[in-house]
Enzyme design. Structure first.
Site, mmCIF file in Angstrom:
data_model
loop_
_atom_site.group_PDB
_atom_site.id
_atom_site.type_symbol
_atom_site.label_atom_id
_atom_site.label_comp_id
_atom_site.label_asym_id
_atom_site.label_seq_id
_atom_site.Cartn_x
_atom_site.Cartn_y
_atom_site.Cartn_z
ATOM 1 N N CYS A 165 -0.469 28.919 -16.197
ATOM 2 C CA CYS A 165 -0.959 29.336 -17.509
ATOM 3 C C CYS A 165 -1.449 28.136 -18.282
ATOM 4 O O CYS A 165 -0.782 27.653 -19.204
ATOM 5 C CB CYS A 165 0.137 30.057 -18.262
ATOM 6 N N PRO A 214 0.825 -1.205 0.000
ATOM 7 C CA PRO A 214 0.000 0.000 0.000
ATOM 8 C C PRO A 214 0.866 1.264 0.000
ATOM 9 O O PRO A 214 1.836 1.354 0.745
ATOM 10 C CB PRO A 214 -0.780 -0.113 1.316
ATOM 11 N N GLY A 215 0.539 2.210 -0.849
ATOM 12 C CA GLY A 215 1.209 3.512 -0.827
ATOM 13 C C GLY A 215 0.185 4.551 -0.421
ATOM 14 O O GLY A 215 0.177 5.051 0.706
HETATM 15 C C1 LIG Z 1 2.185 2.147 -7.466
HETATM 16 C C2 LIG Z 1 2.455 0.805 -6.935
HETATM 17 C C3 LIG Z 1 2.051 0.483 -5.645
HETATM 18 C C4 LIG Z 1 1.295 1.427 -4.749
HETATM 19 O O1 LIG Z 1 0.058 1.779 -5.266
HETATM 20 P P1 LIG Z 1 -0.979 2.563 -4.313
HETATM 21 O O2 LIG Z 1 -2.132 2.840 -5.215
HETATM 22 O O3 LIG Z 1 -0.311 3.818 -3.885
HETATM 23 O O4 LIG Z 1 -1.300 1.682 -3.182
HETATM 24 C C5 LIG Z 1 2.371 -0.778 -5.170
HETATM 25 N N1 LIG Z 1 3.053 -1.659 -5.924
HETATM 26 C C6 LIG Z 1 3.461 -1.371 -7.173
HETATM 27 C C7 LIG Z 1 4.212 -2.382 -7.940
HETATM 28 C C8 LIG Z 1 3.168 -0.135 -7.734
HETATM 29 O O5 LIG Z 1 3.570 0.131 -8.962
#
Ligand SMILES: *Cc1c(COP(=O)(O)O)cnc(C)c1O
Length: 463
Positions: free
Chosen positions: A391, A321-322
């Site tokens: 712009c 998770p990010g």
């Molecule tokens: C972008 C990405 C994530 C995180 O995605 P989220 O939408 O921020 O949870 C995890 N794993 C991989 C391989 C990604 O490319």
């Protein structure tokens, strides 16, 4: 105070123009806890506070626009994910959502692992003391230098993304006299329920190796033969801003199908499976994300069930998770500038930032909410579009939202849920100075990424 059912707006009438909004909220002063981080509230003067500090004081000390990050909330979310998945699974925070040295230290302290997808992110992670074995390295076009740096550092895994990369990483590892732990990223043909441009699991895309047509099985065959590689698992990432686990169910089914094929063909049971990230957050009150423990239980159940059916030992699960960790923890604070009412349409509210600090609305048609935070107001709701100062007519931060009709230049407004993919995708368009990130915890605010200065711009421009 009574309020009519219609937005008074800029003298406009009974018919609202097309837009993303529904009705104006019953109370414009109320902060919906779904979209604001956990230490946000209003004080007795009506000023919004973060970790007990009024936004007026934050604006005075740090300026606007700026991102304010709720460290307490960030750490709590890390712990919730770590606890939900427990000892026999791994949570990797996806650094591309937002990464800084302070963030790396928080992750380390809270027991999370870290995904990086570039040499720059890897350097940040190592510099801030993340143990290399807790780092995973992603990317569809890692350079030889980046791979060498990762192997030398001893990263816990490199996620292989192409046939060429299998050979390249094996060669580099072998020439450094080591065996690199790797996963192979496969595309499972699942499209997560989200906007076309941010879904990443169509087969017609740049990431991964397709399960279809036996490509992924062939990649495994090659990886298993190479001395420089230790294949520890299969990786799949199906999209972003996902709210239900049905896509993961199909993905896990297909990945475990591959694990079974590998067992049958090579007599090897790979010990790990990575289901990627992409879990959704609430940008507006209409979004209903699930809690980490619900997601953990659902994913665990799916994997256990599929493995039982396939007669395999259940592999160790990892997730990435990010957005779901950092997204809800920050808001962007802006000062209101020009206000332009367009009769019968909406009011354009210009702020001192824009697409340079939040490209997501322009890029993905993303939805956000906004609130007046430097005071309360009893004025009528006014249908507004929050736009930046760039712009470019597509320079929109919040497409449709209601702000009080007495909004005036100098007021502070804030857009919540901007912790992910805003600072990390920020640009210098129009030579804008990228805003700082200020972390707030227990009544203390400190800059963790400073504001860019004009000297920074000139330093890069060597003339
Ligand atoms: C972008 C990405 C994530 C995180 O995605 P989220 O939408 O921020 O949870 C995890 N794993 C991989 C391989 C990604 O490319």
């Amino acid at each position: 105070m009574s309020r009519s059912a219609h937005p008074a707006g800029p003298r406009h009438a009974d018919v609202l123009p097309e837009g993303h909004y529904s009705a104006p909220p019953a109370d414009l002063n109320r902060l919906d806890e779904k979209v604001w981080s956990r230490t946000v509230s209003r004080d007795e003067d009506g000023v919004v506070t973060l970790g007990g500090i009024p936004v007026t004081a934050l604006a005075e000390e740090f300026g606007t626009p700026a991102y304010f990050l709720d460290e307490t909330d960030f750490r709590a979310r890390c712990r919730a994910w770590a606890d939900a998945f427990g000892e026999d699974a791994d949570v990797f925070y996806a650094g591309k959502a937002f990464l800084s040295r302070a963030v790396v230290r928080w992750l380390h302290e809270e027991g999370l692992n870290l995904d990086v997808c570039s040499g720059g992110e890897l350097t940040t992670a190592l510099d801030a003391g993340m143990p290399a074995e807790r780092i995973a390295f992603h990317g569809n076009n890692k350079s030889a230098d980046e791979i060498e740096k990762a192997v030398r550092a001893g990263v816990g895994r490199i996620v292989l993304d192409s046939f060429q990369e299998i050979v390249r990483v094996a060669h580099i590892a072998q020439s450094l006299g080591t065996r690199q732990k790797v996963q192979i990223r496969v595309t499972v043909g699942v499209e997560a329920h989200t906007h076309e441009f941010i879904a990443t699991a169509h087969e017609d895309q740049k990431f991964g190796i397709a399960l279809a047509g036996g490509q992924a099985a062939e990649a495994v065959r090659r990886a298993l033969k190479l001395d420089g590689l230790e294949l520890i698992g299969i990786h799949s990432h199906i999209g972003s801003q996902i709210f239900d686990t049905s896509g993961f169910e199909v993905a896990a089914h297909r990945v475990i199908g591959l694990l079974k094929q590998i067992r049958d063909e090579h007599g090897v049971e790979l010990p790990e499976i990575d289901l990627g990230g992409g879990l959704g957050i609430a940008y507006t009150a209409a979004d209903d994300p699930r809690e980490p423990h619900e997601i953990a239980k659902a994913l665990r159940d799916i994997v256990t069930r599929e493995c039982e059916a396939a007669g395999l030992r259940t592999p160790r699960i990892s997730v990435e998770p990010g957005r779901a960790i950092v997204g809800p923890t920050a808001f962007t604070l802006y000062e209101v500038g020009t206000i332009k009412p367009l009769d019968g349409l909406r009011t354009y509210v210009s702020v001192d930032g824009g697409m340079s600090d939040n490209i997501r609305t322009a890029l993905y048609d993303a939805e956000y909410t906004v609130a007046l935070v430097s005071r309360t107001s009893e004025a009528e709701p006014m249908l507004s579009r929050v736009v930046g100062k760039h712009c470019e007519s597509g320079d929109i931060v919040v497409k449709d939202a209601f702000l009080p009709a007495d909004l005036a230049p100098g007021d502070l407004i804030a857009v919540p849920a901007t912790g992910a993919y805003c600072r990390s995708m920020a640009s210098n368009y129009n030579h804008a100075l990228r805003p700082p990130v200020v972390a707030v915890a227990d009544g203390t605010a400190r800059v963790i990424v400073r504001r860019e200065t004009e000297e920074d711009l000139l330093r890069l421009d060597v003339g």
